[in-house]
Enzyme design. Structure first.
Site, mmCIF file in Angstrom:
data_model
loop_
_atom_site.group_PDB
_atom_site.id
_atom_site.type_symbol
_atom_site.label_atom_id
_atom_site.label_comp_id
_atom_site.label_asym_id
_atom_site.label_seq_id
_atom_site.Cartn_x
_atom_site.Cartn_y
_atom_site.Cartn_z
ATOM 1 N N GLU A 1 -18.283 -30.692 -34.712
ATOM 2 C CA GLU A 1 -17.437 -31.800 -35.162
ATOM 3 C C GLU A 1 -17.709 -32.149 -36.624
ATOM 4 O O GLU A 1 -18.836 -32.042 -37.094
ATOM 5 C CB GLU A 1 -17.751 -33.056 -34.335
ATOM 6 C CG GLU A 1 -17.433 -32.896 -32.887
ATOM 7 C CD GLU A 1 -17.990 -34.044 -32.041
ATOM 8 O OE1 GLU A 1 -18.301 -35.116 -32.586
ATOM 9 O OE2 GLU A 1 -18.085 -33.842 -30.820
ATOM 10 N N CYS B 1 -18.590 -36.287 -42.847
ATOM 11 C CA CYS B 1 -19.826 -36.133 -42.084
ATOM 12 C C CYS B 1 -19.766 -34.772 -41.403
ATOM 13 O O CYS B 1 -18.837 -34.500 -40.644
ATOM 14 C CB CYS B 1 -19.899 -37.260 -41.054
ATOM 15 S SG CYS B 1 -21.288 -37.090 -39.930
ATOM 16 N N CYS C 1 -28.103 -29.403 -30.344
ATOM 17 C CA CYS C 1 -29.337 -29.895 -30.963
ATOM 18 C C CYS C 1 -30.452 -29.817 -29.927
ATOM 19 O O CYS C 1 -30.208 -29.951 -28.730
ATOM 20 C CB CYS C 1 -29.112 -31.347 -31.393
ATOM 21 S SG CYS C 1 -30.525 -32.071 -32.263
ATOM 22 N N CYS D 1 -33.005 -36.700 -28.516
ATOM 23 C CA CYS D 1 -32.964 -38.177 -28.613
ATOM 24 C C CYS D 1 -32.173 -38.738 -27.423
ATOM 25 O O CYS D 1 -31.084 -38.258 -27.115
ATOM 26 C CB CYS D 1 -32.322 -38.609 -29.930
ATOM 27 S SG CYS D 1 -33.212 -38.016 -31.375
ATOM 28 N N CYS E 1 -28.374 -40.000 -27.717
ATOM 29 C CA CYS E 1 -27.438 -39.157 -28.474
ATOM 30 C C CYS E 1 -26.700 -38.172 -27.574
ATOM 31 O O CYS E 1 -27.302 -37.532 -26.712
ATOM 32 C CB CYS E 1 -28.219 -38.406 -29.548
ATOM 33 S SG CYS E 1 -27.182 -37.370 -30.583
ATOM 34 N N GLY F 1 -26.584 -31.781 -34.718
ATOM 35 C CA GLY F 1 -27.685 -30.922 -35.156
ATOM 36 C C GLY F 1 -28.704 -31.631 -36.014
ATOM 37 O O GLY F 1 -28.491 -32.743 -36.495
ATOM 38 N N GLU F 2 -29.842 -30.968 -36.208
ATOM 39 C CA GLU F 2 -30.925 -31.511 -37.026
ATOM 40 C C GLU F 2 -31.042 -30.627 -38.278
ATOM 41 O O GLU F 2 -31.485 -29.473 -38.186
ATOM 42 C CB GLU F 2 -32.226 -31.502 -36.191
ATOM 43 C CG GLU F 2 -33.503 -31.724 -36.961
ATOM 44 C CD GLU F 2 -33.486 -32.952 -37.884
ATOM 45 O OE1 GLU F 2 -33.065 -34.036 -37.452
ATOM 46 O OE2 GLU F 2 -33.887 -32.801 -39.053
ATOM 47 N N SER G 1 -29.740 -36.478 -43.160
ATOM 48 C CA SER G 1 -30.376 -37.345 -42.171
ATOM 49 C C SER G 1 -31.249 -36.527 -41.224
ATOM 50 O O SER G 1 -30.825 -35.491 -40.721
ATOM 51 C CB SER G 1 -29.282 -38.064 -41.384
ATOM 52 O OG SER G 1 -29.835 -38.898 -40.404
ATOM 53 N N SER H 1 -33.842 -41.207 -39.340
ATOM 54 C CA SER H 1 -33.400 -41.891 -38.122
ATOM 55 C C SER H 1 -34.643 -42.462 -37.461
ATOM 56 O O SER H 1 -35.359 -41.754 -36.757
ATOM 57 C CB SER H 1 -32.698 -40.899 -37.194
ATOM 58 O OG SER H 1 -31.571 -40.391 -37.848
ATOM 59 N N LEU H 2 -34.891 -43.745 -37.702
ATOM 60 C CA LEU H 2 -36.144 -44.337 -37.227
ATOM 61 C C LEU H 2 -35.951 -44.951 -35.837
ATOM 62 O O LEU H 2 -36.639 -44.604 -34.892
ATOM 63 C CB LEU H 2 -36.627 -45.383 -38.243
ATOM 64 C CG LEU H 2 -38.089 -45.770 -38.143
ATOM 65 C CD1 LEU H 2 -38.998 -44.579 -38.354
ATOM 66 C CD2 LEU H 2 -38.437 -46.868 -39.151
ATOM 67 N N HIS H 3 -35.021 -45.868 -35.739
ATOM 68 C CA HIS H 3 -34.577 -46.434 -34.458
ATOM 69 C C HIS H 3 -35.641 -47.139 -33.628
ATOM 70 O O HIS H 3 -35.412 -47.419 -32.447
ATOM 71 C CB HIS H 3 -33.902 -45.374 -33.572
ATOM 72 C CG HIS H 3 -32.771 -44.636 -34.223
ATOM 73 N ND1 HIS H 3 -31.839 -45.235 -35.031
ATOM 74 C CD2 HIS H 3 -32.415 -43.318 -34.189
ATOM 75 C CE1 HIS H 3 -30.969 -44.336 -35.447
ATOM 76 N NE2 HIS H 3 -31.298 -43.162 -34.960
ATOM 77 N N ASN I 1 -23.739 -46.491 -30.255
ATOM 78 C CA ASN I 1 -22.514 -46.058 -29.586
ATOM 79 C C ASN I 1 -22.866 -45.692 -28.154
ATOM 80 O O ASN I 1 -23.599 -44.725 -27.947
ATOM 81 C CB ASN I 1 -21.986 -44.783 -30.256
ATOM 82 C CG ASN I 1 -20.941 -45.081 -31.293
ATOM 83 O OD1 ASN I 1 -20.005 -45.839 -31.043
ATOM 84 N ND2 ASN I 1 -21.109 -44.492 -32.447
ATOM 85 N N CYS J 1 -21.120 -39.306 -32.150
ATOM 86 C CA CYS J 1 -21.398 -37.931 -32.507
ATOM 87 C C CYS J 1 -21.624 -37.048 -31.276
ATOM 88 O O CYS J 1 -22.414 -37.363 -30.411
ATOM 89 C CB CYS J 1 -22.632 -37.980 -33.383
ATOM 90 S SG CYS J 1 -23.193 -36.439 -33.892
HETATM 91 N N1 SAH Z 1 -30.479 -34.965 -36.396
HETATM 92 C C1 SAH Z 1 -30.229 -35.813 -37.511
HETATM 93 C C2 SAH Z 1 -28.773 -35.940 -37.905
HETATM 94 C C3 SAH Z 1 -27.749 -36.051 -36.820
HETATM 95 S S1 SAH Z 1 -27.617 -37.539 -35.916
HETATM 96 C C4 SAH Z 1 -30.857 -37.169 -37.290
HETATM 97 O O1 SAH Z 1 -31.406 -37.400 -36.228
HETATM 98 O O2 SAH Z 1 -30.852 -37.984 -38.208
HETATM 99 C C5 SAH Z 1 -26.878 -38.682 -37.012
HETATM 100 C C6 SAH Z 1 -27.284 -40.112 -36.768
HETATM 101 O O3 SAH Z 1 -26.629 -40.666 -35.611
HETATM 102 C C7 SAH Z 1 -28.770 -40.286 -36.499
HETATM 103 O O4 SAH Z 1 -29.253 -41.427 -37.153
HETATM 104 C C8 SAH Z 1 -28.799 -40.479 -34.996
HETATM 105 O O5 SAH Z 1 -29.991 -41.036 -34.564
HETATM 106 C C9 SAH Z 1 -27.580 -41.329 -34.797
HETATM 107 N N2 SAH Z 1 -27.092 -41.415 -33.436
HETATM 108 C C10 SAH Z 1 -27.124 -40.496 -32.466
HETATM 109 N N3 SAH Z 1 -26.576 -40.957 -31.331
HETATM 110 C C11 SAH Z 1 -26.148 -42.205 -31.608
HETATM 111 C C12 SAH Z 1 -25.497 -43.202 -30.839
HETATM 112 N N4 SAH Z 1 -25.175 -43.001 -29.573
HETATM 113 N N5 SAH Z 1 -25.234 -44.383 -31.454
HETATM 114 C C13 SAH Z 1 -25.555 -44.595 -32.745
HETATM 115 N N6 SAH Z 1 -26.160 -43.690 -33.511
HETATM 116 C C14 SAH Z 1 -26.470 -42.503 -32.952
#
Ligand code: SAH
Length: 347
Positions: free
Chosen positions: A93, A106, A113, A117, A120, A160-161, A192, A215-217, A291, A334
């Site tokens: 995508e 994007c 991937c 996570c 995701c 993907g990462e 990212s 992506s800390l979260h 999301n 995503c």
């Molecule tokens: N692998 C990389 C880039 C792809 S993900 C990374 O982890 O940064 C892109 C961003 O979307 C990341 O910050 C990821 O954590 C976030 N993301 C993934 N699923 C999500 C969701 N359901 N809601 C909000 N952000 C999400």
């Protein structure tokens, strides 16, 4: 014999390739411009090359192929989500968004991937393969061609990462920013990562002008390990000291992504812990209401919670913005479009 992936070659690599074939150096520049400025898809179109050379190139080299398999246009804000298909049938995508300063795309860096996570959708089906530099470039070239818009910034935040596909991503960035290609300054590119620390150090050595996003979260190891398995390999303190070093060496401020999940990482105490962790980094935090992905069972934090979280960060002098939501009517989380297309349940 497998054909050479000529569209994935940086200009210096293409010059070497031409040299090995006994061709003058300027041929490399000509071929590179056809591929990356005019973005042709056959050697026959390269009209300033001798016919014999065009024939030889078509026999030995390939130009990558991309098709739009599905396209969704948001009725709310014009955001376009593409589901692309490559020559081997694999899909990824890209999302084209309009901002005040222009169009931002994007893009995906891998098919699937393997980072796992928990919130995701992209990782639900695992990793199929990494994308080549040519395939990542084609995501941009095709979006530009289809929409008729000039793409002024690119974010590596799709499926993907990127640091798990390090070498291809580096060649991709080299070609993207080449004056003989699209000539997009890396100042307009964000990469990212979920926090592959060895990749962050390798990237640091390259001293690129791009913006690094982490992506800390989560504000601590306990929550982060529960939601992001990568944290078991690279715990937060290791990750954040790599970030501090990156900032010191490159002078580029790091941006932190923080998806707010109701009852998981969105309490005032989480906000305070986060401030302590990010102290003295000049960091920018991007707050994203998560999301929801059906299989994951996570809910987004309420607006009030998001505002409260942002306020605590600001009171502690941590710069924080709430990400504007675009394309929420077109299933923009995503990885969902790809997964639905492969027969997964839609949300
Ligand atoms: N692998 C990389 C880039 C792809 S993900 C990374 O982890 O940064 C892109 C961003 O979307 C990341 O910050 C990821 O954590 C976030 N993301 C993934 N699923 C999500 C969701 N359901 N809601 C909000 N952000 C999400």
């Amino acid at each position: 014999m497998e054909k050479v992936d000529i569209q994935s070659m940086t200009l210096p690599k293409l010059e070497d390739f031409c040299k090995q074939k006994g061709l003058p150096k300027f041929r490399a520049g000509q071929i590179f411009q056809w591929l990356h400025q005019k973005q042709v898809k056959s050697f026959d179109e390269m009209t300033n090359l001798p016919a014999e050379l065009r024939k030889n190139l078509s026999e030995n080299c390939q130009i990558s192929d991309i098709k739009i398999r599905r396209k969704l246009v948001s009725q709310m804000d014009g955001t376009i989500k593409y589901l692309y298909e490559f020559a081997d049938g694999q899909t990824v995508e890209s999302v084209l968004m309009q901002y005040q300063h222009g169009y931002s795309l994007c893009i995906s860096t891998q098919v699937g991937c393997r980072m796992g996570c928990r919130f995701c959708a992209s990782t639900l089906l695992g990793l199929e393969r990494s994308l080549t530099p040519a395939e990542m470039l084609d995501e941009i070239y095709m979006a530009g061609k289809d929409s008729g818009q000039k793409i002024s910034s690119v974010v590596l935040m799709g499926i993907g990462e990127p640091l798990d596909n390090f070498d291809h991503v580096m060649d991709f960035l080299d070609i993207l920013s080449s004056p003989q290609g699209l000539n997009l300054s890396l100042r307009h590119v964000s990469l990212s990562t979920c926090g592959l620390v060895d990749g962050i150090y390798r990237l640091m050595e390259k001293k690129l002008q791009l913006t690094l996003s982490i992506s800390l979260h989560a504000p601590n190891d306990e929550i982060r390990s529960r939601t992001m398995p990568v944290n078991n390999k690279y715990p937060m303190d290791e990750l954040l000291s790599a970030c501090r070093e990156y900032f010191r060496q490159t002078g580029r401020r790091i941006s932190f992504e923080y998806a707010l999940i109701e009852g998981v990482n969105d309490t005032p105490s989480c906000a305070q812990q986060l401030c302590r962790k990010l102290e003295g980094m000049g960091a920018h935090v991007n707050l994203i209401p998560v999301n929801p992905v059906k299989e994951r069972g996570y809910q987004r934090s309420s607006r009030e919670r998001v505002r409260q979280f942002q306020k605590i960060l600001e009171q502690n002098h941590v710069n924080a913005t709430v990400r504007r939501e675009l394309g929420s009517d077109i299933n923009a989380a995503c990885g969902q479009l790809r997964r639905d297309d492969k027969g997964g349940k839609s949300c």
